[in-house]
Design a protein around this motif. Sequence first.
Motif, PDB file in Angstrom:
ATOM      1  N   GLN A  32       0.827  -1.214   0.000  1.00 16.67           N
ATOM      2  CA  GLN A  32       0.000   0.000   0.000  1.00 16.67           C
ATOM      3  C   GLN A  32       0.864   1.269   0.000  1.00 16.67           C
ATOM      4  N   SER A  81      -3.950   1.223   6.677  1.00 18.71           N
ATOM      5  CA  SER A  81      -2.547   1.027   7.090  1.00 18.71           C
ATOM      6  C   SER A  81      -1.980   2.311   7.687  1.00 18.71           C
ATOM      7  N   VAL A  82      -1.487   2.168   8.918  1.00 20.57           N
ATOM      8  CA  VAL A  82      -0.847   3.296   9.606  1.00 20.57           C
ATOM      9  C   VAL A  82       0.383   3.736   8.809  1.00 20.57           C
ATOM     10  N   ASP A 128      -1.656  -3.548  19.300  1.00 24.04           N
ATOM     11  CA  ASP A 128      -0.433  -3.469  20.108  1.00 24.04           C
ATOM     12  C   ASP A 128      -0.695  -3.650  21.604  1.00 24.04           C
ATOM     13  N   VAL A 187      -6.077  -7.503  13.006  1.00 19.78           N
ATOM     14  CA  VAL A 187      -5.067  -6.769  12.224  1.00 19.78           C
ATOM     15  C   VAL A 187      -3.934  -7.709  11.788  1.00 19.78           C
ATOM     16  N   TYR A 188      -3.355  -8.435  12.753  1.00 17.54           N
ATOM     17  CA  TYR A 188      -2.257  -9.371  12.444  1.00 17.54           C
ATOM     18  C   TYR A 188      -2.617 -10.746  12.995  1.00 17.54           C
ATOM     19  N   ARG A 201       5.713  -6.210  21.877  1.00 15.94           N
ATOM     20  CA  ARG A 201       4.527  -6.254  22.768  1.00 15.94           C
ATOM     21  C   ARG A 201       4.395  -7.611  23.454  1.00 15.94           C
TER      22      ARG A 201
HETATM   23  N1  EPU Z   1      -0.858  -3.998   5.324  1.00 18.59           N
HETATM   24  C1  EPU Z   1      -0.865  -4.432   4.021  1.00 18.59           C
HETATM   25  N2  EPU Z   1      -0.139  -3.718   3.099  1.00 18.59           N
HETATM   26  C2  EPU Z   1       0.590  -2.623   3.443  1.00 18.59           C
HETATM   27  C3  EPU Z   1       0.593  -2.193   4.774  1.00 18.59           C
HETATM   28  C4  EPU Z   1      -0.152  -2.906   5.694  1.00 18.59           C
HETATM   29  O1  EPU Z   1      -1.518  -5.409   3.672  1.00 18.59           O
HETATM   30  O2  EPU Z   1       1.217  -2.027   2.555  1.00 18.59           O
HETATM   31  C5  EPU Z   1      -1.664  -4.734   6.326  1.00 18.59           C
HETATM   32  C6  EPU Z   1      -0.799  -5.359   7.399  1.00 18.59           C
HETATM   33  O3  EPU Z   1      -0.343  -6.637   7.016  1.00 18.59           O
HETATM   34  C7  EPU Z   1      -1.736  -5.377   8.578  1.00 18.59           C
HETATM   35  C8  EPU Z   1      -2.574  -4.122   8.399  1.00 18.59           C
HETATM   36  O4  EPU Z   1      -2.448  -3.765   7.021  1.00 18.59           O
HETATM   37  O5  EPU Z   1      -2.571  -6.490   8.508  1.00 18.59           O
HETATM   38  C9  EPU Z   1      -2.154  -2.937   9.246  1.00 18.59           C
HETATM   39  O6  EPU Z   1      -0.756  -2.681   9.102  1.00 18.59           O
HETATM   40  P1  EPU Z   1      -0.152  -1.224   9.299  1.00 18.59           P
HETATM   41  O7  EPU Z   1       0.449  -0.791   8.007  1.00 18.59           O
HETATM   42  O8  EPU Z   1      -1.173  -0.357   9.926  1.00 18.59           O
HETATM   43  O9  EPU Z   1       1.034  -1.502  10.298  1.00 18.59           O
HETATM   44  P2  EPU Z   1       2.446  -0.814  10.334  1.00 18.59           P
HETATM   45  O10 EPU Z   1       2.338   0.590   9.896  1.00 18.59           O
HETATM   46  O11 EPU Z   1       3.481  -1.665   9.675  1.00 18.59           O
HETATM   47  C10 EPU Z   1       2.205   0.163  12.717  1.00 18.59           C
HETATM   48  C11 EPU Z   1       2.952   0.081  14.003  1.00 18.59           C
HETATM   49  C12 EPU Z   1       2.742  -1.273  14.628  1.00 18.59           C
HETATM   50  C13 EPU Z   1       1.255  -1.533  14.817  1.00 18.59           C
HETATM   51  C14 EPU Z   1       0.506  -1.340  13.495  1.00 18.59           C
HETATM   52  C15 EPU Z   1      -1.007  -1.424  13.644  1.00 18.59           C
HETATM   53  C16 EPU Z   1       4.840   1.511  13.567  1.00 18.59           C
HETATM   54  C17 EPU Z   1       6.294   1.637  13.322  1.00 18.59           C
HETATM   55  N3  EPU Z   1       4.365   0.286  13.732  1.00 18.59           N
HETATM   56  O12 EPU Z   1       2.749  -0.844  11.879  1.00 18.59           O
HETATM   57  O13 EPU Z   1       3.357  -1.188  15.893  1.00 18.59           O
HETATM   58  O14 EPU Z   1       1.052  -2.841  15.263  1.00 18.59           O
HETATM   59  O15 EPU Z   1       0.816  -0.040  12.948  1.00 18.59           O
HETATM   60  O16 EPU Z   1      -1.465  -0.456  14.532  1.00 18.59           O
HETATM   61  O17 EPU Z   1       4.129   2.505  13.640  1.00 18.59           O
HETATM   62  C18 EPU Z   1       4.440  -1.978  17.790  1.00 18.59           C
HETATM   63  O18 EPU Z   1       4.536  -0.803  18.167  1.00 18.59           O
HETATM   64  O19 EPU Z   1       4.713  -2.961  18.525  1.00 18.59           O
HETATM   65  C19 EPU Z   1       4.000  -2.261  16.442  1.00 18.59           C
HETATM   66  C20 EPU Z   1       4.174  -3.416  15.861  1.00 18.59           C
END
Ligand code: EPU
Length: 421
Positions: A126, A165-166, A307, A329-330, A374
């Motif tokens: 994404q 996605s964050v 988290d 989410v995961y 976590r």
């Molecule tokens: N996803 C996709 N494609 C993408 C991006 C995400 O399929 O391009 C999916 C992921 O596989 C997941 C969902 O979308 O199922 C959400 O993922 P997200 O992108 O929101 O996660 P992230 O940005 O990689 C951040 C935090 C994580 C937290 C998640 C969800 C950071 C550095 N990490 O990860 O934090 O779990 O958002 O809130 O901001 C933590 O702090 O321990 C940690 C893992």
Amino acid sequence: MAKYEIIGGKTLNGSVTISGAKNAAVAILPAAILVAGKCRIENVPDISDVRILLDILRDMGAEICQPEVGVVEIDSSNVKSTHPNPELVRKMRASYYLMGSLLSRFGQANVALPGGCNFASRPIDQHIKGFIALGADVEETDDYVNLKPGAEGLHGNRVSLDVVSVGATMNIIMASCLLPGQTVIENAAKEPHIVDLANFLNTMGANISGAGTDTVKVRGVEKLQGGTYAIIPDQIEAGTYLAAVAAAGGNVLVQNVIPKHMECITSKLQEMGAKIYNYDDSIRIVSEGRLRGTTVKTRPYPGFPTDMQAQICVCMTLADGISRLTESVYETRFFGYCTELTSMGADILINGKTAIVSGREKLRGNTVRARDLRAGAALVIAGLAAESTTYVENINYIERGYERIVEKLTALGAQIRRVED
Ligand code: EPU
């Protein structure tokens, strides 16, 4: 390798001050690349993920100084490299934000694929979709993402995310900040750290609206100038201390929080029987350590955060009755800690996306291993609430994201120390 030794069974009492939010800091620091001039960033947590990011930025030519605890001053004027050190980049997840910030400032980036906690498959399709919509040519190999302007150059555009996605939301905000035209991100994530990133960038002169809703608009500006910004308190660190008191029992004032950000967590702890008192920027929790079972489903903000899944699971292992914990989410996140909790006497049955937790009277100490940040925090909570002594190994994961956790817990009366093997 260092580990934590925890002699469990002590209640937690007193007050604890929450640090700046990890997941905001790890986005705001790379976003400083967008700024021509000095950014003073306050309330920066002293955790290993932040230290690695500062090393990456320094290595790229940014001037960085830390005039006092919690304050980082970054001047990225002399950054020339668009190829951050791959060995450092692979040490953490949030290094993917270098893609968006370098693309916006230099029109190109060559960034190794990120590392970090691998509790699930964590694609970045994404993010890439967003960069392509902004006019980038993207070349992906097994190890690298290479971004450069496509035939029509880089420009604002509409991006509709297929999953909330964050990381993609923040990366596209950064990438579009200095591009001509308007970018509209639809189906954007709404986490507090997204609002914090937008507030930081707006303080430096960006034009971002709608952060915190599912539609974020970024009108590109020519440049950003330096300024001062303070990062919000860490919602998950605060939630972790609240869960620790809920499970181990005690009476603690958790200071430097935004109670609104905590509602999704405090409402569940209340449902489980803990008493919660909200003040302007602090929350008091009182718990007898005996909780009631409940049902929790993780969701993107404002839902219950993924988290906090592992930490609330520990509370469930000690709650009366049967609890149900569903991860949306995961899906594979349970595997990071449930076996370890079971070895401490917990009764957890995983059925697809749901863990069914039958509360037990007690947990018993054991030697357990953190497999991600976590999950590691949850094992610390289990150790605090358990009878006898627990050793938590692989604490490098925990120290990625929790500032001075041993000192903070010790001040609350916990018997925890960091021991070298
Ligand atoms: N996803 C996709 N494609 C993408 C991006 C995400 O399929 O391009 C999916 C992921 O596989 C997941 C969902 O979308 O199922 C959400 O993922 P997200 O992108 O929101 O996660 P992230 O940005 O990689 C951040 C935090 C994580 C937290 C998640 C969800 C950071 C550095 N990490 O990860 O934090 O779990 O958002 O809130 O901001 C933590 O702090 O321990 C940690 C893992």
